[in-house]
Design a protein around this motif. Structure first.
Motif, PDB file in Angstrom:
ATOM      1  N   CYS A 260       0.891  -1.195   0.150  1.00  0.00           N
ATOM      2  CA  CYS A 260       0.052   0.180   0.098  1.00  0.00           C
ATOM      3  C   CYS A 260       0.837   1.184   0.137  1.00  0.00           C
ATOM      4  O   CYS A 260       1.978   1.137   0.452  1.00  0.00           O
ATOM      5  N   HIS A 261       0.104   2.503  -0.151  1.00  0.00           N
ATOM      6  CA  HIS A 261       1.044   3.723  -0.277  1.00  0.00           C
ATOM      7  C   HIS A 261       1.686   4.128   1.393  1.00  0.00           C
ATOM      8  O   HIS A 261       2.782   4.520   1.122  1.00  0.00           O
ATOM      9  N   PHE A 262       0.614   3.786   2.045  1.00  0.00           N
ATOM     10  CA  PHE A 262       1.049   3.889   3.336  1.00  0.00           C
ATOM     11  C   PHE A 262       1.563   2.798   4.234  1.00  0.00           C
ATOM     12  O   PHE A 262       0.876   1.730   4.079  1.00  0.00           O
ATOM     13  N   THR A 269      -9.806   3.260   4.313  1.00  0.00           N
ATOM     14  CA  THR A 269     -10.240   4.365   3.339  1.00  0.00           C
ATOM     15  C   THR A 269      -9.014   5.096   2.630  1.00  0.00           C
ATOM     16  O   THR A 269      -9.178   5.948   1.908  1.00  0.00           O
ATOM     17  N   GLU A 270      -7.993   4.479   3.070  1.00  0.00           N
ATOM     18  CA  GLU A 270      -6.825   5.079   2.435  1.00  0.00           C
ATOM     19  C   GLU A 270      -6.576   5.173   0.960  1.00  0.00           C
ATOM     20  O   GLU A 270      -6.887   4.104   0.301  1.00  0.00           O
ATOM     21  N   PRO A 271      -5.889   6.107   0.518  1.00  0.00           N
ATOM     22  CA  PRO A 271      -5.775   6.156  -0.862  1.00  0.00           C
ATOM     23  C   PRO A 271      -4.442   5.105  -1.290  1.00  0.00           C
ATOM     24  O   PRO A 271      -3.792   4.838  -0.374  1.00  0.00           O
TER      25      PRO A 271
END
Ligand code: GDP
Ligand code: ZN
Length: 305
Positions: A260-262, A269-271
């Protein structure tokens, strides 16, 4: 130097044994020489599970005190905000017993799977009452998703023939769990003809019948194989699992974790979330993801889950 030694109970050497039954705060421990002692834990601490290896000090004939719990390879338990319910320790396999009748809860299966994955215990989904052909067909279809995920599934009719289960038990320390009514007692009684008698003896010894369905007991099948029967359950609290470990307890999520990006993505709900993207692309089942989200929300709000 004085040769006088203070008299102490340490003169009685500790004996190593295995907890083969738990009922309330009493435990049956089978020692390495084969005798079975009724034991309590030193102090008021609980925290002993069926399957635990322990050191005990014999007290009166047939009785002892558990002094030490030896290191465990794993511990299967459920929990809510207030307490933990230990199911079994040092097991190699969790057998989740389900049946088409009465109806079973898929979320309960998910929760059992999470607890097992968290403790690195392999799983067998056992679909009992396969003789009820019509109802079982629909249940088997529902359960086939777990097979698709990689969990082995076996259909049996314990009331008719227990033989197909035996090879799955060989060489394993298996613990049976499941909702009441799925046929767990029928399975145990078919596997261990003596089981009912052992249960009766316990309740007679405790002078109470009400313990018969609430205790956990380990039965030895042969030199390499044991089966542990635990009480039927209606819910499976996971309060003890760290919410950061939850996603890893869903085996189909694992390939996406860390992508994931983070780096601390909660996959809600993270982008640029690899898991949410996989779900959008149909690679992750929406129902399983919804269970994950529900459990995460409960965990993060410090609610019982
Ligand atoms: P437990 O609560 O999980 O221990 O379930 P039981 O072993 O007491 O079984 C619940 C009910 O299901 C009983 O009426 C059993 O006779 C019935 N049962 C158990 N195994 C089978 C099976 O293989 N086929 C059918 N048709 N009924 C079964
Ligand atoms: Zn994510």
């Amino acid at each position: 130097m004085s040769s006088k030694r203070p008299f102490s109970k340490k003169l009685t050497q500790p004996v190593v044994g295995q907890v083969i039954a738990t009922y309330g705060r009493q435990y049956e421990v089978k020692t390495s020489n084969g005798s079975v002692l009724t034991c309590v834990m030193r102090g008021k601490k609980g925290g002993i599970a069926c399957g635990d290896h322990v050191e005990i000090l014999p007290t009166t004939p047939g009785q002892g005190v558990i002094e030490t719990i030896l290191p465990r390879s794993n511990l299967l338990y459920r929990s809510d905000v207030f307490r933990q319910k230990l199911i079994a320790a040092n097991v190699t396999q969790l057998i989740i017993v389900v049946a088409a009748v009465p109806s079973f809860s898929e979320e309960l299966i998910d929760r059992c799977l999470i607890a097992a994955e968290n403790q690195h215990i392999k799983v067998l989904i056992l679909l009992n009452k396969a003789d009820l052909l019509e109802q079982t067909r629909a249940a088997a279809t529902m359960l086939s998703y777990y097979q698709f995920l990689g969990y082995p599934m076996l259909s049996i009719s314990a009331a008719q023939d227990i033989a197909p289960l035996r090879s799955y038990l060989q060489g394993q320390i298996s613990v049976l769990t499941g909702q009441s009514g799925m046929g767990k007692s029928t399975i145990i009684n078919a596997l261990i003809p003596d089981a009912r008698r052992a249960t009766m003896e316990i309740s007679t010894a405790l002078d109470s019948g009400r313990h018969t369905t609430t205790h956990t007991r380990l039965y030895r099948l042969d030199a390499e194989s044991c089966v542990i029967d635990s009480p039927g359950l209606q819910e499976f609290g996971l309060h003890h699992i760290d919410s950061r470990e939850l996603a890893g307890c869903f085996i189909e999520f694992r390939p996406y974790l860390g992508q994931c990006h983070f780096h601390n993505c909660r996959h809600i709900t993270e982008p640029d979330c690899a898991l949410l993207l996989a779900a959008q692309n149909g690679k992750i089942n929406a129902r399983r993801l919804a269970v994950y989200h529900k459990l995460m929300t409960l965990a993060e709000n410090q609610k019982a889950w």
